[in-house]
Write a protein that holds these residues in place. Structure first.
Motif, PDB file in Angstrom:
ATOM      1  N   PHE A 153       0.829  -1.196   0.000  1.00 39.45           N
ATOM      2  CA  PHE A 153       0.000   0.000   0.000  1.00 39.45           C
ATOM      3  C   PHE A 153       0.867   1.251   0.000  1.00 39.45           C
ATOM      4  O   PHE A 153       1.813   1.353   0.764  1.00 39.45           O
ATOM      5  CB  PHE A 153      -0.923   0.003   1.225  1.00 39.45           C
ATOM      6  CG  PHE A 153      -1.719   1.264   1.404  1.00 39.45           C
ATOM      7  CD1 PHE A 153      -2.617   1.673   0.425  1.00 39.45           C
ATOM      8  CD2 PHE A 153      -1.586   2.034   2.535  1.00 39.45           C
ATOM      9  CE1 PHE A 153      -3.361   2.835   0.588  1.00 39.45           C
ATOM     10  CE2 PHE A 153      -2.327   3.198   2.711  1.00 39.45           C
ATOM     11  CZ  PHE A 153      -3.217   3.598   1.730  1.00 39.45           C
ATOM     12  N   ASP A 154       0.502   2.207  -0.865  1.00 38.98           N
ATOM     13  CA  ASP A 154       1.188   3.498  -0.897  1.00 38.98           C
ATOM     14  C   ASP A 154       0.245   4.527  -1.494  1.00 38.98           C
ATOM     15  O   ASP A 154      -0.908   4.218  -1.794  1.00 38.98           O
ATOM     16  CB  ASP A 154       2.486   3.408  -1.697  1.00 38.98           C
ATOM     17  CG  ASP A 154       3.562   4.347  -1.148  1.00 38.98           C
ATOM     18  OD1 ASP A 154       3.233   5.496  -0.778  1.00 38.98           O
ATOM     19  OD2 ASP A 154       4.735   3.942  -1.111  1.00 38.98           O
ATOM     20  N   TRP A 155       0.750   5.758  -1.671  1.00 39.20           N
ATOM     21  CA  TRP A 155      -0.085   6.891  -2.073  1.00 39.20           C
ATOM     22  C   TRP A 155       0.328   7.492  -3.404  1.00 39.20           C
ATOM     23  O   TRP A 155       1.522   7.732  -3.646  1.00 39.20           O
ATOM     24  CB  TRP A 155      -0.014   7.997  -1.016  1.00 39.20           C
ATOM     25  CG  TRP A 155      -0.719   7.620   0.242  1.00 39.20           C
ATOM     26  CD1 TRP A 155      -0.195   6.915   1.286  1.00 39.20           C
ATOM     27  CD2 TRP A 155      -2.071   7.888   0.584  1.00 39.20           C
ATOM     28  NE1 TRP A 155      -1.153   6.735   2.255  1.00 39.20           N
ATOM     29  CE2 TRP A 155      -2.308   7.336   1.855  1.00 39.20           C
ATOM     30  CE3 TRP A 155      -3.115   8.565  -0.059  1.00 39.20           C
ATOM     31  CZ2 TRP A 155      -3.530   7.418   2.498  1.00 39.20           C
ATOM     32  CZ3 TRP A 155      -4.330   8.657   0.585  1.00 39.20           C
ATOM     33  CH2 TRP A 155      -4.535   8.084   1.843  1.00 39.20           C
ATOM     34  N   ALA A 156      -0.629   7.776  -4.260  1.00 42.90           N
ATOM     35  CA  ALA A 156      -0.510   8.600  -5.471  1.00 42.90           C
ATOM     36  C   ALA A 156       0.564   8.091  -6.431  1.00 42.90           C
ATOM     37  O   ALA A 156       0.957   6.933  -6.383  1.00 42.90           O
ATOM     38  CB  ALA A 156      -0.308  10.055  -5.094  1.00 42.90           C
ATOM     39  N   SER A 157       0.983   8.942  -7.346  1.00 41.71           N
ATOM     40  CA  SER A 157       1.886   8.513  -8.413  1.00 41.71           C
ATOM     41  C   SER A 157       3.230   8.049  -7.881  1.00 41.71           C
ATOM     42  O   SER A 157       3.774   7.044  -8.361  1.00 41.71           O
ATOM     43  CB  SER A 157       2.069   9.627  -9.447  1.00 41.71           C
ATOM     44  OG  SER A 157       2.631  10.775  -8.851  1.00 41.71           O
ATOM     45  N   ALA A 158       3.785   8.723  -6.887  1.00 33.71           N
ATOM     46  CA  ALA A 158       5.065   8.287  -6.313  1.00 33.71           C
ATOM     47  C   ALA A 158       4.903   6.916  -5.664  1.00 33.71           C
ATOM     48  O   ALA A 158       5.789   6.062  -5.765  1.00 33.71           O
ATOM     49  CB  ALA A 158       5.584   9.313  -5.309  1.00 33.71           C
ATOM     50  N   GLY A 159       3.782   6.692  -5.012  1.00 33.55           N
ATOM     51  CA  GLY A 159       3.512   5.397  -4.408  1.00 33.55           C
ATOM     52  C   GLY A 159       3.341   4.307  -5.444  1.00 33.55           C
ATOM     53  O   GLY A 159       3.793   3.177  -5.259  1.00 33.55           O
ATOM     54  N   ALA A 160       2.692   4.641  -6.545  1.00 37.05           N
ATOM     55  CA  ALA A 160       2.550   3.670  -7.632  1.00 37.05           C
ATOM     56  C   ALA A 160       3.916   3.271  -8.158  1.00 37.05           C
ATOM     57  O   ALA A 160       4.175   2.091  -8.410  1.00 37.05           O
ATOM     58  CB  ALA A 160       1.680   4.239  -8.755  1.00 37.05           C
ATOM     59  N   ALA A 161       4.800   4.245  -8.331  1.00 37.89           N
ATOM     60  CA  ALA A 161       6.152   3.942  -8.801  1.00 37.89           C
ATOM     61  C   ALA A 161       6.867   3.020  -7.827  1.00 37.89           C
ATOM     62  O   ALA A 161       7.641   2.154  -8.236  1.00 37.89           O
ATOM     63  CB  ALA A 161       6.946   5.231  -9.001  1.00 37.89           C
ATOM     64  N   ALA A 162       6.586   3.181  -6.544  1.00 38.49           N
ATOM     65  CA  ALA A 162       7.257   2.378  -5.527  1.00 38.49           C
ATOM     66  C   ALA A 162       6.737   0.941  -5.470  1.00 38.49           C
ATOM     67  O   ALA A 162       7.527   0.008  -5.417  1.00 38.49           O
ATOM     68  CB  ALA A 162       7.111   3.039  -4.158  1.00 38.49           C
ATOM     69  N   VAL A 163       5.432   0.743  -5.488  1.00 37.58           N
ATOM     70  CA  VAL A 163       4.881  -0.585  -5.177  1.00 37.58           C
ATOM     71  C   VAL A 163       4.255  -1.330  -6.347  1.00 37.58           C
ATOM     72  O   VAL A 163       3.915  -2.510  -6.215  1.00 37.58           O
ATOM     73  CB  VAL A 163       3.850  -0.511  -4.024  1.00 37.58           C
ATOM     74  CG1 VAL A 163       4.489   0.025  -2.754  1.00 37.58           C
ATOM     75  CG2 VAL A 163       2.627   0.299  -4.410  1.00 37.58           C
ATOM     76  N   ALA A 164       4.095  -0.691  -7.492  1.00 38.08           N
ATOM     77  CA  ALA A 164       3.299  -1.317  -8.558  1.00 38.08           C
ATOM     78  C   ALA A 164       4.089  -1.920  -9.704  1.00 38.08           C
ATOM     79  O   ALA A 164       3.527  -2.677 -10.487  1.00 38.08           O
ATOM     80  CB  ALA A 164       2.309  -0.287  -9.122  1.00 38.08           C
ATOM     81  N   ALA A 165       5.356  -1.621  -9.836  1.00 38.99           N
ATOM     82  CA  ALA A 165       6.102  -2.031 -11.034  1.00 38.99           C
ATOM     83  C   ALA A 165       6.062  -3.537 -11.282  1.00 38.99           C
ATOM     84  O   ALA A 165       5.941  -3.970 -12.429  1.00 38.99           O
ATOM     85  CB  ALA A 165       7.541  -1.539 -10.960  1.00 38.99           C
ATOM     86  N   ASP A 166       6.143  -4.346 -10.225  1.00 41.28           N
ATOM     87  CA  ASP A 166       6.149  -5.798 -10.417  1.00 41.28           C
ATOM     88  C   ASP A 166       4.855  -6.459  -9.952  1.00 41.28           C
ATOM     89  O   ASP A 166       4.780  -7.677  -9.822  1.00 41.28           O
ATOM     90  CB  ASP A 166       7.347  -6.422  -9.710  1.00 41.28           C
ATOM     91  CG  ASP A 166       7.262  -6.306  -8.192  1.00 41.28           C
ATOM     92  OD1 ASP A 166       6.495  -5.455  -7.689  1.00 41.28           O
ATOM     93  OD2 ASP A 166       7.964  -7.076  -7.503  1.00 41.28           O
ATOM     94  N   ALA A 167       3.820  -5.674  -9.726  1.00 41.14           N
ATOM     95  CA  ALA A 167       2.548  -6.219  -9.238  1.00 41.14           C
ATOM     96  C   ALA A 167       1.761  -6.878 -10.370  1.00 41.14           C
ATOM     97  O   ALA A 167       1.792  -6.416 -11.504  1.00 41.14           O
ATOM     98  CB  ALA A 167       1.712  -5.109  -8.607  1.00 41.14           C
ATOM     99  N   ASP A 168       1.076  -7.937 -10.020  1.00 47.99           N
ATOM    100  CA  ASP A 168       0.170  -8.590 -10.981  1.00 47.99           C
ATOM    101  C   ASP A 168      -1.130  -7.816 -11.087  1.00 47.99           C
ATOM    102  O   ASP A 168      -1.752  -7.779 -12.145  1.00 47.99           O
ATOM    103  CB  ASP A 168      -0.135 -10.027 -10.520  1.00 47.99           C
ATOM    104  CG  ASP A 168       1.100 -10.891 -10.492  1.00 47.99           C
ATOM    105  OD1 ASP A 168       1.747 -11.029 -11.544  1.00 47.99           O
ATOM    106  OD2 ASP A 168       1.429 -11.402  -9.398  1.00 47.99           O
ATOM    107  N   VAL A 169      -1.544  -7.220  -9.971  1.00 43.75           N
ATOM    108  CA  VAL A 169      -2.773  -6.426  -9.924  1.00 43.75           C
ATOM    109  C   VAL A 169      -2.474  -5.145  -9.155  1.00 43.75           C
ATOM    110  O   VAL A 169      -1.945  -5.186  -8.048  1.00 43.75           O
ATOM    111  CB  VAL A 169      -3.927  -7.175  -9.215  1.00 43.75           C
ATOM    112  CG1 VAL A 169      -5.172  -6.299  -9.140  1.00 43.75           C
ATOM    113  CG2 VAL A 169      -4.234  -8.488  -9.909  1.00 43.75           C
ATOM    114  N   VAL A 170      -2.826  -4.027  -9.762  1.00 51.44           N
ATOM    115  CA  VAL A 170      -2.715  -2.726  -9.108  1.00 51.44           C
ATOM    116  C   VAL A 170      -4.139  -2.210  -8.926  1.00 51.44           C
ATOM    117  O   VAL A 170      -4.928  -2.221  -9.871  1.00 51.44           O
ATOM    118  CB  VAL A 170      -1.892  -1.732  -9.954  1.00 51.44           C
ATOM    119  CG1 VAL A 170      -1.805  -0.379  -9.256  1.00 51.44           C
ATOM    120  CG2 VAL A 170      -0.508  -2.295 -10.253  1.00 51.44           C
TER     121      VAL A 170
END
Length: 191
Positions: free
Chosen positions: A24-41
């Protein structure tokens, strides 16, 4: 939402929460942090400040992207479980709270998005997807601790008060806090 994007390679390793299935994270910076290798965002925006399609430009990687709030959290959790079954392995899930917008165009904390993310973490845990980062676990604890007051908190929050001052109907806003009242999953990008 902020317009800047951080490349995953410049994000400190600890910020990626990579060892956890649910992050879990916040906004675009958070997406860059936690979503790059996620199967589902999951782009979490309980009161949908902007059209959810805007979220896609902030989400790195090739994983599926779905939108969620409080009303559809149980349906989104079931969709994620189905995706995990389809993959035949543990699905990595990144929750990204949209947050509110400051007067300067930055992102601010939005309690309604924290609660919606927590509702989704809780719904995922009830389905057995429960290896959550401390950030995701804290959002879940906020939701479970405040579950009975969620609709009120939506209208009393900064975002809710801004909308009411702009002419929004308080009862309609409270409706966005009725957990499980929507069964449709809004898929923004297929995985």
């Amino acid at each position: 939402m902020t317009a800047h994007r951080s490349e995953p390679s410049t994000v400190p390793a600890a910020h990626r929460q990579a060892k956890y299935q649910v992050r879990f994270d916040w906004a675009s910076a958070g997406a860059a942090a936690v979503a790059a290798d996620a199967d589902v965002v999951v782009w979490v925006d309980a009161l949908a400040d902007q059209p959810v399609e805007v979220a896609i430009e902030y989400v790195p990687g090739a994983g599926a992207v779905v939108a969620a709030g409080l009303t559809d959290a149980p349906a989104v959790a079931r969709w994620i479980l189905d995706e995990q079954v389809r993959l035949g392995r543990r699905a990595m899930v990144a929750l990204v709270a949209a947050g509110g917008t400051t007067a300067e165009g930055g992102t601010r904390f939005a309690v309604e998005d924290l609660l919606a993310a927590g509702a989704l973490v809780d719904a995922l845990a009830s389905l057995g997807i429960d290896y959550s980062s401390p950030e995701a676990a804290a959002a879940c604890a906020a939701f479970t601790g405040l579950r009975g007051a969620v609709a009120h908190l939506l209208t009393a929050s900064v975002s809710g008060q801004e909308r009411i001052a702009a002419g929004a109907d308080a009862a309609e806003l409270a409706g966005a806090g009725r957990l499980g009242t929507a069964s449709e999953v809004r898929v923004l990008r297929a995985g």
